[in-house]
Write a protein that holds these residues in place. Structure first.
Motif, PDB file in Angstrom:
ATOM      1  N   GLN A 101       1.233  -1.067  -0.046  1.00 51.19           N
ATOM      2  CA  GLN A 101      -0.265  -0.147  -0.175  1.00 51.19           C
ATOM      3  C   GLN A 101       0.577   1.097   0.331  1.00 51.19           C
ATOM      4  O   GLN A 101      -0.346   2.351  -0.221  1.00 51.19           O
ATOM      5  CB  GLN A 101      -0.834  -0.130   1.097  1.00 51.19           C
ATOM      6  N   GLY A 102       2.224   0.669   0.027  1.00 51.45           N
ATOM      7  CA  GLY A 102       3.451   2.188  -0.070  1.00 51.45           C
ATOM      8  C   GLY A 102       3.225   2.854   1.485  1.00 51.45           C
ATOM      9  O   GLY A 102       3.854   4.567   1.390  1.00 51.45           O
ATOM     10  N   LYS A 103       3.257   2.010   2.303  1.00 50.78           N
ATOM     11  CA  LYS A 103       3.299   2.711   3.490  1.00 50.78           C
ATOM     12  C   LYS A 103       3.931   3.106   4.181  1.00 50.78           C
ATOM     13  O   LYS A 103       4.850   3.561   5.337  1.00 50.78           O
ATOM     14  CB  LYS A 103       2.145   2.220   4.418  1.00 50.78           C
ATOM     15  N   PHE A 104       5.500   2.131   3.585  1.00 52.82           N
ATOM     16  CA  PHE A 104       6.831   2.566   4.093  1.00 52.82           C
ATOM     17  C   PHE A 104       7.928   3.597   2.468  1.00 52.82           C
ATOM     18  O   PHE A 104       9.000   3.103   2.973  1.00 52.82           O
ATOM     19  CB  PHE A 104       7.820   1.074   3.449  1.00 52.82           C
ATOM     20  N   GLY A 105       6.852   4.638   2.624  1.00 49.64           N
ATOM     21  CA  GLY A 105       7.272   5.390   2.096  1.00 49.64           C
ATOM     22  C   GLY A 105       7.356   5.104   0.316  1.00 49.64           C
ATOM     23  O   GLY A 105       6.865   4.799  -0.408  1.00 49.64           O
ATOM     24  N   ARG A 106       8.924   5.416   0.520  1.00 47.18           N
ATOM     25  CA  ARG A 106       8.850   5.178  -1.455  1.00 47.18           C
ATOM     26  C   ARG A 106       9.821   3.969  -1.681  1.00 47.18           C
ATOM     27  O   ARG A 106       9.887   3.499  -2.604  1.00 47.18           O
ATOM     28  CB  ARG A 106      10.276   6.317  -1.696  1.00 47.18           C
ATOM     29  N   PHE A 107       9.839   2.872  -0.869  1.00 48.90           N
ATOM     30  CA  PHE A 107      10.333   2.124  -0.481  1.00 48.90           C
ATOM     31  C   PHE A 107       9.870   0.940  -1.424  1.00 48.90           C
ATOM     32  O   PHE A 107       8.863   0.399  -0.084  1.00 48.90           O
ATOM     33  CB  PHE A 107      11.727   1.847   0.183  1.00 48.90           C
ATOM     34  N   ASP A 108       9.556  -0.174  -2.280  1.00 48.98           N
ATOM     35  CA  ASP A 108       8.733  -1.222  -2.118  1.00 48.98           C
ATOM     36  C   ASP A 108      10.047  -2.114  -2.062  1.00 48.98           C
ATOM     37  O   ASP A 108      10.428  -2.387  -1.338  1.00 48.98           O
ATOM     38  CB  ASP A 108       8.362  -1.257  -3.182  1.00 48.98           C
ATOM     39  N   GLU A 109       9.255  -3.481  -2.052  1.00 50.47           N
ATOM     40  CA  GLU A 109       9.555  -5.118  -1.976  1.00 50.47           C
ATOM     41  C   GLU A 109      10.666  -5.005  -2.510  1.00 50.47           C
ATOM     42  O   GLU A 109      11.597  -6.053  -2.242  1.00 50.47           O
ATOM     43  CB  GLU A 109       8.863  -6.121  -1.993  1.00 50.47           C
ATOM     44  N   GLN A 110      11.363  -4.522  -3.305  1.00 50.47           N
ATOM     45  CA  GLN A 110      12.848  -4.834  -3.689  1.00 50.47           C
ATOM     46  C   GLN A 110      14.476  -3.479  -3.328  1.00 50.47           C
ATOM     47  O   GLN A 110      15.252  -3.737  -3.710  1.00 50.47           O
ATOM     48  CB  GLN A 110      12.990  -3.833  -5.020  1.00 50.47           C
ATOM     49  N   ALA A 111      13.595  -3.398  -2.086  1.00 47.11           N
ATOM     50  CA  ALA A 111      14.858  -2.267  -1.540  1.00 47.11           C
ATOM     51  C   ALA A 111      15.538  -2.848   0.018  1.00 47.11           C
ATOM     52  O   ALA A 111      16.568  -1.799  -0.270  1.00 47.11           O
ATOM     53  CB  ALA A 111      13.798  -0.678  -0.820  1.00 47.11           C
ATOM     54  N   VAL A 112      14.994  -4.112   0.130  1.00 53.82           N
ATOM     55  CA  VAL A 112      15.961  -5.359   1.147  1.00 53.82           C
ATOM     56  C   VAL A 112      16.224  -6.481   0.347  1.00 53.82           C
ATOM     57  O   VAL A 112      16.023  -6.872  -0.310  1.00 53.82           O
ATOM     58  CB  VAL A 112      14.796  -4.793   2.711  1.00 53.82           C
ATOM     59  N   ARG A 113      17.400  -7.295   1.297  1.00 54.03           N
ATOM     60  CA  ARG A 113      16.929  -8.217   0.495  1.00 54.03           C
ATOM     61  C   ARG A 113      16.795  -9.405   1.942  1.00 54.03           C
ATOM     62  O   ARG A 113      16.927  -9.074   3.074  1.00 54.03           O
ATOM     63  CB  ARG A 113      18.878  -8.561   0.545  1.00 54.03           C
ATOM     64  N   TRP A 114      15.540 -10.156   0.757  1.00 49.63           N
ATOM     65  CA  TRP A 114      15.140 -11.328   1.770  1.00 49.63           C
ATOM     66  C   TRP A 114      15.777 -12.618   2.479  1.00 49.63           C
ATOM     67  O   TRP A 114      16.294 -12.666   1.727  1.00 49.63           O
ATOM     68  CB  TRP A 114      13.372 -11.462   1.451  1.00 49.63           C
ATOM     69  N   LEU A 115      15.654 -12.148   3.915  1.00 52.94           N
ATOM     70  CA  LEU A 115      16.668 -13.786   4.525  1.00 52.94           C
ATOM     71  C   LEU A 115      15.712 -15.291   4.495  1.00 52.94           C
ATOM     72  O   LEU A 115      16.461 -16.160   4.039  1.00 52.94           O
ATOM     73  CB  LEU A 115      17.428 -12.932   5.236  1.00 52.94           C
ATOM     74  N   ALA A 116      15.394 -15.061   5.936  1.00 47.68           N
ATOM     75  CA  ALA A 116      14.093 -16.267   5.406  1.00 47.68           C
ATOM     76  C   ALA A 116      13.364 -16.057   6.444  1.00 47.68           C
ATOM     77  O   ALA A 116      13.005 -15.166   6.916  1.00 47.68           O
ATOM     78  CB  ALA A 116      15.243 -16.883   7.004  1.00 47.68           C
ATOM     79  N   VAL A 117      11.890 -17.009   6.209  1.00 46.00           N
ATOM     80  CA  VAL A 117      11.063 -16.974   6.777  1.00 46.00           C
ATOM     81  C   VAL A 117      11.431 -18.301   7.958  1.00 46.00           C
ATOM     82  O   VAL A 117      11.973 -19.663   7.357  1.00 46.00           O
ATOM     83  CB  VAL A 117       9.703 -17.402   5.557  1.00 46.00           C
ATOM     84  N   ILE A 118      10.464 -17.898   9.046  1.00 45.38           N
ATOM     85  CA  ILE A 118      11.321 -19.115  10.659  1.00 45.38           C
ATOM     86  C   ILE A 118      10.345 -20.094  10.697  1.00 45.38           C
ATOM     87  O   ILE A 118      10.394 -20.854  11.546  1.00 45.38           O
ATOM     88  CB  ILE A 118      11.814 -18.638  11.137  1.00 45.38           C
ATOM     89  N   GLY A 119       8.676 -19.480  10.462  1.00 46.82           N
ATOM     90  CA  GLY A 119       7.681 -20.614  10.578  1.00 46.82           C
ATOM     91  C   GLY A 119       6.219 -19.784  10.459  1.00 46.82           C
ATOM     92  O   GLY A 119       6.674 -18.245   9.446  1.00 46.82           O
ATOM     93  N   THR A 120       5.548 -19.943  10.613  1.00 49.42           N
ATOM     94  CA  THR A 120       4.043 -18.864  10.584  1.00 49.42           C
ATOM     95  C   THR A 120       3.062 -18.801  11.560  1.00 49.42           C
ATOM     96  O   THR A 120       3.058 -20.161  11.977  1.00 49.42           O
ATOM     97  CB  THR A 120       3.423 -19.614   9.370  1.00 49.42           C
ATOM     98  N   SER A 121       2.277 -18.048  12.100  1.00 48.84           N
ATOM     99  CA  SER A 121       1.128 -18.305  12.959  1.00 48.84           C
ATOM    100  C   SER A 121      -0.197 -17.711  11.445  1.00 48.84           C
ATOM    101  O   SER A 121       0.099 -17.610  11.115  1.00 48.84           O
ATOM    102  CB  SER A 121       1.115 -16.959  13.582  1.00 48.84           C
TER     103      SER A 121
END
Length: 325
Positions: A101-121
């Motif tokens: 929704q653009g709530k993180f300002g000008r940065f989208d999902e390409q802006a960081v390095r996604w490392l790991a998901v360790i579980g889900t709820s």
């Protein structure tokens, strides 16, 4: 167990650059909310898992950076701390929804390095233990007749994960989600505190970080947004799903970490490999179960693709609720 894991790491690293296997100094996990919620849970699980398995020789420090349900931390990592090789930041499905929704300002999902998901709820609706609401239909009936009287606590504002899972219930019941009364709080810990204090009547939250307060008798879960009853977890076995109460809504909540965009490839691969081994460990599986999280392991490119697909879905969902244009 620790010695065998170290051996696996050694064997796996023989053909790789020595720089790849340099443990970062002063490792830190940032929980981008107040203590006590799902981000805190994820950091603490990583902290204990890496310690118990011996995969990290130094303690993983935990710090808190509340603000915008992750927006402050996301912006700071991208703009001010982009190359910190020892810094992990917790994220959830709610983080991805806010990015969509653009709530993180000008940065989208390409802006960081996604490392790991360790579980889900899974998402959940909580009430105080003495609440008059006994089931989801009781709540819906009250929302229909007294929408101004029911105060709902969520992490973040309109359009956030907690808002959206209740908005899905409202839409299914023929209600306008925007007519409901919301209070924006900073994480599951604040939601539970507000429930206990009687400041809100409903907490739209997450099942995993709610269970300790359910077990202590402070709060009760009206519904969990899981595909079926979570009978494999004794503390959750008696909690009804929204689906079995007539509302076909499922909302999984990822728990994972990202890193800054300028972290070196060698150090990123060190962390990826470390988490690959952690997620394959029986010791870690026990720790994850103790924190009421469910198995889900994603790292590196597989996770990045999952993130991109999820954000695309959430953008479409946001348009359906007129959250973006």
């Amino acid at each position: 167990m620790r010695s065998s894991l170290r051996l696996l790491l050694l064997v796996a690293g023989l053909s790789l650059s020595p720089a790849l296997w340099a443990e970062p100094q002063n490792p830190e996990c940032i929980a981008p909310a107040a203590p006590g919620g799902g981000f805190d849970l994820a950091c603490r699980l990583a902290q204990s898992g890496l310690k118990e398995t011996g995969l990290l020789q130094q303690p993983l420090a935990i710090s808190y950076m509340p603000g915008g349900v992750g927006a402050v931390a996301y912006n700071q990592i991208v703009t001010q701390r982009p190359a910190e090789e020892g810094t992990l930041v917790a994220f959830s499905t709610g983080s991805l929804l806010n990015i969509a929704q653009g709530k993180f300002g000008r940065f989208d999902e390409q802006a960081v390095r996604w490392l790991a998901v360790i579980g889900t709820s899974y998402g959940a609706l909580a009430v105080r233990s003495d609440s008059p609401y006994r089931n989801l239909q009781d709540l819906v009936n009250d929302l229909k007749h007294n929408p101004d009287r029911v105060i709902i606590g969520t992490s973040g504002t309109i359009g956030g994960q907690d808002w959206l899972q209740l908005a899905l219930v409202a839409r299914a019941a023929g209600l306008n989600p925007r007519r409901l009364r919301y209070v924006a709080l900073e994480g599951g810990g604040e939601i539970a505190t507000a429930l206990q204090g009687g400041h809100i009547q409903i907490g739209s939250t997450d099942i995993s970080d709610s269970i300790p307060r359910v077990q202590s008798g402070q709060i009760r879960i009206l519904a969990v947004f899981a595909p079926h009853r979570l009978r494999e977890e004794p503390a959750m076995a008696d909690i009804p799903t929204a689906r079995e109460q007539g509302f076909d809504i499922v909302w999984p909540v990822l728990r994972g970490f990202y890193m800054g965009p300028q972290v070196s490839e060698a150090q990123y691969q060190w962390w990826k490999t470390t988490f690959d081994h952690l997620l394959a460990s029986e010791d870690f599986a026990q720790l994850r179960d103790q924190r009421e999280l469910f198995p889900l392991s994603l790292t590196g490119p597989e996770l990045t693709q999952h993130i991109q697909e999820a954000v695309t879905r959430y953008r479409q969902m946001a348009r359906e609720f007129d959250l973006i244009h």
